[in-house]
Structures are given as structure tokens and as C-alpha cells.
Design a protein around this motif. Structure first.
Motif, mmCIF file in Angstrom:
data_model
loop_
_atom_site.group_PDB
_atom_site.id
_atom_site.type_symbol
_atom_site.label_atom_id
_atom_site.label_comp_id
_atom_site.label_asym_id
_atom_site.label_seq_id
_atom_site.Cartn_x
_atom_site.Cartn_y
_atom_site.Cartn_z
ATOM 1 N N GLU A 59 0.737 -1.227 -0.087
ATOM 2 C CA GLU A 59 0.101 -0.042 0.008
ATOM 3 C C GLU A 59 0.629 1.171 -0.094
ATOM 4 O O GLU A 59 0.496 2.434 0.340
ATOM 5 C CB GLU A 59 -0.821 -0.028 0.945
ATOM 6 N N TRP A 60 2.019 1.238 -0.510
ATOM 7 C CA TRP A 60 2.875 2.227 -0.553
ATOM 8 C C TRP A 60 2.432 3.615 -1.184
ATOM 9 O O TRP A 60 2.885 4.611 -0.656
ATOM 10 C CB TRP A 60 4.325 1.765 -1.128
ATOM 11 N N ASP A 88 -0.595 4.676 -0.933
ATOM 12 C CA ASP A 88 -1.966 4.741 -0.316
ATOM 13 C C ASP A 88 -1.611 4.997 1.135
ATOM 14 O O ASP A 88 -2.038 4.505 1.903
ATOM 15 C CB ASP A 88 -3.122 3.830 -0.455
ATOM 16 N N HIS A 89 -0.940 5.872 1.397
ATOM 17 C CA HIS A 89 -0.566 6.354 2.839
ATOM 18 C C HIS A 89 -1.929 7.317 3.420
ATOM 19 O O HIS A 89 -1.567 8.397 3.902
ATOM 20 C CB HIS A 89 0.737 7.063 3.132
ATOM 21 N N ARG A 90 -2.905 6.587 3.492
ATOM 22 C CA ARG A 90 -4.489 7.318 3.766
ATOM 23 C C ARG A 90 -4.008 8.052 5.268
ATOM 24 O O ARG A 90 -4.316 9.140 5.514
ATOM 25 C CB ARG A 90 -5.286 6.445 3.844
ATOM 26 N N ASN A 129 0.419 2.410 9.167
ATOM 27 C CA ASN A 129 -0.010 2.975 7.982
ATOM 28 C C ASN A 129 -1.518 2.178 7.675
ATOM 29 O O ASN A 129 -1.680 1.129 7.671
ATOM 30 C CB ASN A 129 0.886 2.350 6.757
ATOM 31 N N PRO A 134 -4.571 2.249 5.344
ATOM 32 C CA PRO A 134 -4.707 2.385 3.953
ATOM 33 C C PRO A 134 -6.096 2.542 3.684
ATOM 34 O O PRO A 134 -7.045 2.013 4.568
ATOM 35 C CB PRO A 134 -3.966 1.359 2.942
ATOM 36 N N LYS A 135 -6.737 2.895 2.633
ATOM 37 C CA LYS A 135 -8.078 2.901 2.141
ATOM 38 C C LYS A 135 -8.468 1.457 2.301
ATOM 39 O O LYS A 135 -7.801 0.606 1.746
ATOM 40 C CB LYS A 135 -8.201 3.422 0.641
ATOM 41 N N LYS A 167 -1.266 -1.528 8.558
ATOM 42 C CA LYS A 167 0.306 -2.179 8.405
ATOM 43 C C LYS A 167 1.079 -1.469 9.456
ATOM 44 O O LYS A 167 1.078 -0.213 9.489
ATOM 45 C CB LYS A 167 0.675 -1.722 6.833
#
Length: 295
Positions: free
Chosen positions: A76-77, A79-81, A98, A100-101, A111
Motif C-alpha cells: 500500500e505504498w 496509499d498512505h491514507r 499505516n 490505507p483505504k 500495516k
């Protein structure tokens, strides 16, 4: 932290009149955007965004020792939501989370990177959200090793999503019904979690503070309305906490900072930083100088 157009810089506000520019060797022209994820025990965690696709990085940095470390990538690199960071003194270890979405199954998950293992792993929650759910990144806050974020559906924010970085457990905390309208800002104040919101269409905004009380073997969470803030008393927008007050970016002059006390609703204009280019202040985080290693 200040920036000029898309080229960001980081500065340190030691007191009301001492404003120092910091050397950031990990920032280069190919990474023109950055977002602070947090600071703990002298370490600062930053999200660096580049111009190329998937050029999205996380760096842990000690401004005092000038050490920095890029973390390994994840799936998810890009997408650091929602990012959080905390250092634990008992284990001499830090974690980066992290969120993510949500994926195709709409499960909220995290994560987690641990410095001792130098790797990421996934932590799933038992919470599901609809495809219209919004997890806010820039409006998040970390207080007492817990990361908090507004959780909204169809532009209505009804809950606060929390993730405890120590025990790695998710919770969804309901907001008071009178405040469920549009967007809220999660802040940090006197080691507590407040949010800034209020009834729709009213010119004033309300500062509510979360309280936790033990009850029948569990923790009872309530929200207490602390202050009603008059926008006319605030000369700008909140960029972060500082001592028991807030730092405000000026609504008219981008490179001007103010200290704002929500209790007295009084603000103080700070001396301008001596710089060679125009600054736009975006976000402030608390920082304490230490010699803690990034490794």
C-alpha cells in the motif's frame, strides 16, 4: 514547518522568538511534498511524496543527530491514507502504522512497521465500512500512543476511529449527535483528545474533549463540550499544538504565526522567521530533542 510552493522545508520553534531552519538532506527536488506523521522521543516520522508514480516514502529522522532512515516499501505504498508514529521507552523500539483505504472486502486494517524486526505486518480489525466511508489523514491526531482519525460516510462524520499502537487494537468511538455535521478536526490538548466541530450552519465552533472513566470492568467514553470558540477571535487556521495552546497560520499573511489559547480565546502574534523566501505554514508537531537512534 513551512513551505514555498511545492518545495517544503522544516523549521524548529524553540520559543516565541527563536525560529531555526533545519537541514533536511533526505529531501530533494524529486520529492517536493512532505507530510509529518508524528514525533516521539526526539524522532520525527515523515511521509515524502515524489513526482513519479509510486514514489511515496516514509522516513524516520532525528534532527539532533542528523540520522535518518528510509523504511522498506509495502503493497500500500502509494496509499498512505493515515500514518501514526510512536517510540516505546520500555522496549527501545518504535512503530509506524499505516492505515490505507479499505480493500475490496471493506475491512479496516493497518500495516505496522516495528523497528526491532525491520519489517511490516498486517493487523486486521473487525470493523467494516461502506464504499463511501472516508478515513481522514490530515485531520488525524495521536494522543497517549493512540492514533485517532475521523470516520465519515457521505460527508457526515459520525465516529472517531482509534488504533492503539501498543496493543494494536482498533475501536470506533461515537461522536455526540449535536456535532455530527460535515467535517471535524481532531487535535491534541493537555494530553487529551479534543475535536473541533459543531452544529451545521452556525458561525461558532465547539471544542469537545474526550474523557475516559472505568465502568464495570470496561472504559466508559464520554465527550465534554469544553469551549465555544468565536471565529473572530482566531486570526487564522490551526496548524498544531504548542505547549497548552495552538499555533495558528495567519489567514492573510502566509508567513505569520500566532499562539492561540482556547481557554481565554486570546492570541499572540509571534515574530516573523528570518527567511529568504516566502513561507506557508502547513502543520506543527511537538518535538523534544534527544539522541535516540533511528535504527
Amino acid at each position: 514547518m513551512g513551505g514555498k510552493d511545492s518545495n517544503h522545508s522544516i523549521s524548529l520553534l524553540r520559543d516565541e522568538s527563536t525560529h531555526l531552519s533545519l537541514d533536511t538532506p533526505f529531501i530533494n527536488p524529486s520529492m517536493p511534498w512532505l507530510r509529518p506523521a508524528g514525533s516521539s522521543s526526539g524522532l520525527v516520522c515523515l511521509n515524502l511524496l515524489g513526482l513519479r508514480v509510486r514514489s511515496n516514502y516514509i522516513v524516520v529522522w532525528n534532527p539532533a543527530t542528523k540520522q535518518f532512515r528510509f523504511l522498506p516499501t509495502t503493497d500500500e505504498w502509494d496509499d498512505h491514507r493515515l500514518l501514526g508514529f510512536e517510540f516505546f521507552h520500555d522496549s527501545r523500539n518504535y512503530k509506524v502504522v499505516n492505515i490505507p483505504k479499505p480493500g475490496r472486502d471493506n475491512t479496516i486494517r493497518a500495516k505496522v512497521f516495528t523497528s526491532s524486526t525491520k519489517s511490516w505486518r498486517e493487523v486486521k480489525s473487525h470493523y467494516y465500512c461502506s464504499s463511501g466511508a472516508i478515513i481522514g489523514g490530515t485531520l488525524s491526531s495521536i494522543t497517549n500512543v493512540v492514533l485517532y482519525s475521523p470516520l465519515g460516510i457521505m460527508k457526515q462524520t459520525s465516529h472517531v476511529l482509534s488504533f492503539n499502537l501498543r496493543d494494536e487494537v482498533f475501536h470506533a468511538i461515537p461522536l455526540p449527535e449535536s456535532s455530527i455535521s460535515g467535517q471535524i478536526d481532531l487535535l491534541s490538548w493537555k494530553n487529551s483528545l479534543p475535536f473541533l466541530g459543531g452544529p451545521k450552519y452556525k458561525p461558532t465552533c465547539e471544542l469537545w474533549v474526550m474523557t475516559e472513566e472505568p465502568s464495570a470492568g470496561t472504559t466508559q467514553i464520554t465527550w465534554v463540550k469544553q469551549f465555544i470558540l468565536e471565529p473572530s477571535a482566531m486570526p487564522g487556521y490551526i496548524i498544531g499544538p504548542w505547549k497548552d495552546e495552538y499555533l495558528l497560520g495567519d489567514a492573510i499573511s502566509d508567513d505569520q504565526l500566532h499562539c492561540y489559547d482556547p481557554a481565554s480565546q486570546k492570541s499572540t502574534r509571534l515574530p516573523k522567521h528570518d527567511h529568504t523566501h516566502r513561507l506557508i505554514y502547513e502543520k506543527a508537531i511537538n518535538y523534544v530533542e534527544t539522541l535516540v537512534s533511528v535504527d
